[in-house]
Design an enzyme around this catalytic site. Structure first.
Site, short mmCIF file in Angstrom:
data_model
loop_
_atom_site.label_atom_id
_atom_site.label_comp_id
_atom_site.label_asym_id
_atom_site.label_seq_id
_atom_site.Cartn_x
_atom_site.Cartn_y
_atom_site.Cartn_z
N ASP A 13 -40.82 12.37 84.89
CA ASP A 13 -42.05 11.64 85.26
C ASP A 13 -41.83 10.14 85.38
O ASP A 13 -42.74 9.34 85.12
CB ASP A 13 -43.19 11.93 84.26
CG ASP A 13 -43.51 13.41 84.20
OD1 ASP A 13 -43.38 14.08 85.23
OD2 ASP A 13 -43.89 13.89 83.12
N LYS A 16 -40.23 9.45 90.39
CA LYS A 16 -39.26 9.84 91.44
C LYS A 16 -39.97 10.08 92.78
O LYS A 16 -39.49 9.66 93.84
CB LYS A 16 -38.51 11.10 91.01
CG LYS A 16 -37.69 10.89 89.72
CD LYS A 16 -37.06 12.17 89.23
CE LYS A 16 -38.01 13.18 88.67
NZ LYS A 16 -38.71 12.79 87.42
N GLY A 40 -43.55 17.73 88.91
CA GLY A 40 -44.74 17.25 89.59
C GLY A 40 -44.42 15.85 90.06
O GLY A 40 -44.30 14.94 89.24
N HIS A 41 -44.23 15.69 91.35
CA HIS A 41 -43.83 14.39 91.90
C HIS A 41 -45.00 13.80 92.68
O HIS A 41 -45.43 14.37 93.69
CB HIS A 41 -42.59 14.55 92.80
CG HIS A 41 -41.37 14.96 92.04
ND1 HIS A 41 -40.14 15.13 92.61
CD2 HIS A 41 -41.19 15.19 90.71
CE1 HIS A 41 -39.26 15.47 91.68
NE2 HIS A 41 -39.88 15.54 90.52
N GLN A 222 -37.08 16.39 86.95
CA GLN A 222 -36.97 16.15 85.50
C GLN A 222 -36.19 14.84 85.26
O GLN A 222 -36.27 13.93 86.07
CB GLN A 222 -36.31 17.33 84.77
CG GLN A 222 -37.17 18.57 84.70
CD GLN A 222 -37.21 19.39 85.99
OE1 GLN A 222 -36.17 19.77 86.49
NE2 GLN A 222 -38.37 19.67 86.52
P1 GDP Z 1 -42.09 11.98 88.90
O1 GDP Z 1 -42.19 13.34 88.32
O2 GDP Z 1 -40.85 11.27 88.46
O3 GDP Z 1 -42.24 11.96 90.40
O4 GDP Z 1 -43.32 11.15 88.31
P2 GDP Z 1 -44.83 11.66 88.19
O5 GDP Z 1 -45.44 11.66 89.53
O6 GDP Z 1 -44.93 12.90 87.39
O7 GDP Z 1 -45.46 10.55 87.26
C1 GDP Z 1 -45.47 9.22 87.61
C2 GDP Z 1 -46.94 8.75 87.61
O8 GDP Z 1 -46.98 7.33 87.63
C3 GDP Z 1 -47.70 9.19 88.84
O9 GDP Z 1 -49.05 9.37 88.50
C4 GDP Z 1 -47.55 8.01 89.79
O10 GDP Z 1 -48.60 7.92 90.73
C5 GDP Z 1 -47.60 6.86 88.82
N1 GDP Z 1 -46.82 5.67 89.19
C6 GDP Z 1 -45.63 5.61 89.85
N2 GDP Z 1 -45.19 4.33 89.89
C7 GDP Z 1 -46.12 3.58 89.27
C8 GDP Z 1 -46.21 2.20 88.95
O11 GDP Z 1 -45.35 1.39 89.25
N3 GDP Z 1 -47.32 1.80 88.24
C9 GDP Z 1 -48.30 2.67 87.87
N4 GDP Z 1 -49.32 2.19 87.17
N5 GDP Z 1 -48.23 3.99 88.14
C10 GDP Z 1 -47.15 4.43 88.82
P1 IMO Z 2 -40.62 15.94 86.84
O1 IMO Z 2 -39.70 16.34 87.95
C1 IMO Z 2 -41.49 15.90 82.55
C2 IMO Z 2 -40.27 19.41 80.27
C3 IMO Z 2 -41.36 20.31 79.70
C4 IMO Z 2 -40.64 20.85 78.47
C5 IMO Z 2 -39.21 21.01 78.95
C6 IMO Z 2 -38.86 22.41 79.43
O2 IMO Z 2 -42.05 15.88 87.24
O3 IMO Z 2 -40.14 14.69 86.18
P2 IMO Z 2 -39.52 23.92 81.50
O4 IMO Z 2 -40.84 24.13 82.19
O5 IMO Z 2 -38.48 23.32 82.38
O6 IMO Z 2 -39.05 25.14 80.77
O7 IMO Z 2 -39.84 22.84 80.35
O8 IMO Z 2 -39.05 20.10 80.04
N1 IMO Z 2 -40.36 19.19 81.72
C7 IMO Z 2 -40.75 18.04 82.28
N2 IMO Z 2 -41.19 16.90 81.71
N3 IMO Z 2 -41.34 15.97 83.89
C8 IMO Z 2 -40.87 17.10 84.48
O9 IMO Z 2 -40.55 17.16 85.80
C9 IMO Z 2 -40.59 18.21 83.66
N4 IMO Z 2 -40.14 19.46 83.90
C10 IMO Z 2 -39.99 20.05 82.70
O10 IMO Z 2 -42.51 19.59 79.37
O11 IMO Z 2 -40.66 19.89 77.44
MG MG Z 3 -43.54 14.50 87.22
#
Ligand code: GDP
Ligand code: IMO
Ligand code: MG
Length: 428
Positions: A13, A16, A40-41, A222
């Site tokens: 998270d 990415k 979840g991207h 991840q």
């Molecule tokens: P990913 O899994 O690495 O793609 O990241 P996620 O989408 O799960 O989580 C990142 C969260 O931070 C999302 O809700 C994005 O919209 C938000 N986000 C990304 N970059 C920024 C930033 O620079 N500032 C803020 N406040 N939110 C951001």
């Molecule tokens: P993105 O790509 C954050 C965590 C889960 C759990 C562990 C194992 O959005 O960054 P799994 O479902 O793979 O068996 O879970 O890994 N986890 C993540 N945490 N971002 C993710 O993906 C994750 N995918 C799995 O919360 O602790």
């Molecule tokens: Mg994510």
């Protein structure tokens, strides 16, 4: 042309999705190399917010070939939902989405097994997203998984039945109650749905792109601390989330790897169970969660929050050969008068180390912090490194001095446009 890799350096998270989307115009191919619907991207642009789980984050750019690689575990039901949710954007998937024949398939009983395993672990549960990731990779390694290329074969149903039969034995052993029938109906409809997409020999497909000197970005899911080999085992996911995973997850030879972009938050989060050395269980942790809107993009669970952890980042940089670091969510720290950086861990015998202990759960250690002055102002409207407040520049300079890798991008908001790049990046 080399293949660049973008991956998370923390516990996932990091942002990415935002950055793959931001960088996509510089690439002709974007390829996901591991993970599945546990990811979840999030992408935000033109007032739209979109969360992608299995589809690569270059999908909104019509001239980019997006590949779901062999290293991914694909849930057909989730895939169908994702595609339908994208319908309104008039994306021509026949031109820009390609699925590897060798991608493993998540079947409904994989998610049931995930739930049964987690339940049996009680307090020691991983905190899995329960999307069937672990059981699907288990079957891949056990050499009994189903692959996307199998769905067109005449005996797919028979192979499916054999696999489900073995799952039922395990579910019965765990005394896990379930009703598979409605899930199976959805599953077979979704499998039919996938048949109309481009299902390719992705290793040939991507190597043809390499040969034609196309620009390729490999998208990780991840983060390094969730890697099956090097993460905080057993509280990890079931794939290699690291740069090496891009080679096996796409069929790219290491010699073709170019830049490795490591993404990290200006602080740290983790969702699910397991050790988290810099976790804040106080008001500062709550503030980070509130300011950063730190709730899971896949499960909606609150993310655990803490200060940045340099030993963990150094470890991830070493394992991935990171060439540039991209700092995300700097704006979330705007509210703080002081910011802390964990520079070392203090071990039980009093000595300091900047290496990760073998077992982050059991060993006796505590984080050692350096306190820095916060910038304590809005970053809105800043478009260059030169315009950053001096305290944020100091923060960046300190991290660079400790990590020995340039921080070439600072993200100051979720939108595509809220991104500042330095003149030092190869992407300028
Ligand atoms: P990913 O899994 O690495 O793609 O990241 P996620 O989408 O799960 O989580 C990142 C969260 O931070 C999302 O809700 C994005 O919209 C938000 N986000 C990304 N970059 C920024 C930033 O620079 N500032 C803020 N406040 N939110 C951001
Ligand atoms: P993105 O790509 C954050 C965590 C889960 C759990 C562990 C194992 O959005 O960054 P799994 O479902 O793979 O068996 O879970 O890994 N986890 C993540 N945490 N971002 C993710 O993906 C994750 N995918 C799995 O919360 O602790
Ligand atoms: Mg994510």
């Amino acid at each position: 042309m080399a293949v660049d890799i973008l991956l998370g350096l923390q516990w996932g998270d990091e942002g990415k999705g935002k950055i793959v989307d931001f960088l996509s115009p510089k690439y002709q191919v974007v390829a996901r190399f591991q993970g599945g619907p546990n990811a979840g991207h999030t992408l935000e642009f033109d007032g739209i917010k979109h969360v992608l789980h299995q589809i690569p984050s270059g999908i909104f750019h019509s001239n980019i070939k997006n590949i779901i690689g062999n290293g991914v575990v694909l849930d057909p039901i989730v895939f169908r939902k994702e595609i339908l949710s994208l319908e309104k954007y008039k994306i021509d998937f026949s031109k820009n989405l390609f699925i590897s024949k060798k991608t493993q398939i998540i079947i409904p009983s994989h998610s049931l097994l995930d739930k049964a395993y987690e339940k049996s672990k009680g307090e020691n549960k991983i905190g899995s997203t329960l999307r069937g990731i672990g059981p699907a990779y288990q079957d891949k390694i056990a050499r009994q998984g189903l692959r996307v290329g199998d769905i067109i074969s005449g005996d797919f149903k028979a192979r499916y039945e054999r696999l489900v039969a073995s799952h039922k034995t395990i579910l019965d052993f765990y005394k896990f109650e379930y009703d598979l029938a409605p899930l199976e109906k959805d599953f077979f409809e979704a499998v039919d749905f996938i048949k109309k997409f481009n299902i390719v020999d992705s290793e040939y497909f991507i190597n043809e792109s390499v040969k034609n000197k196309e620009t390729i970005l490999a998208e990780g899911a991840q983060g390094s601390m969730l890697d099956i080999d090097f993460g905080s085992y057993p509280f990890v996911t079931s794939s290699n989330t690291m740069a090496a995973g891009a080679c096996t997850g796409l069929g790219i030879a290491p010699a073709h790897v170019g830049n490795v972009f490591g993404i990290f938050k200006a602080y740290c989060t983790r969702v699910g169970g397991g050790p988290f050395p810099t976790e804040l269980l106080d008001a500062d942790g709550d503030t980070l969660r509130k300011e950063g809107n730190e709730f899971g993009s896949t499960t909606g669970r609150p993310r655990r929050c803490g200060w940045i952890d340099l030993p963990a980042l150094k470890y991830a940089i070493m394992l991935n050969g990171v060439t540039e670091m991209l700092m995300m969510k700097a704006d979330v720290l705007n509210i703080f008068k002081e910011i802390k950086v964990c520079t070392h861990y203090k071990l039980g015998n009093g000595s300091l180390t900047d290496m990760l202990p073998y077992d982050l759960c059991d060993e006796n250690y505590e984080p050692v912090y350096k306190t820095m002055k916060g910038w304590n102002c809005s970053l809105a409207g800043i478009s260059s490194y030169e315009g950053l407040p001096v305290e944020l520049s100091d923060y960046i300079n300190f991290l660079e001095s400790q990590l020995n890798v340039p921080i070439t991008l600072v993200s100051v908001g979720p939108d595509r446009t809220q991104t500042i790049i330095s003149s030092k990046t190869v992407l300028a």
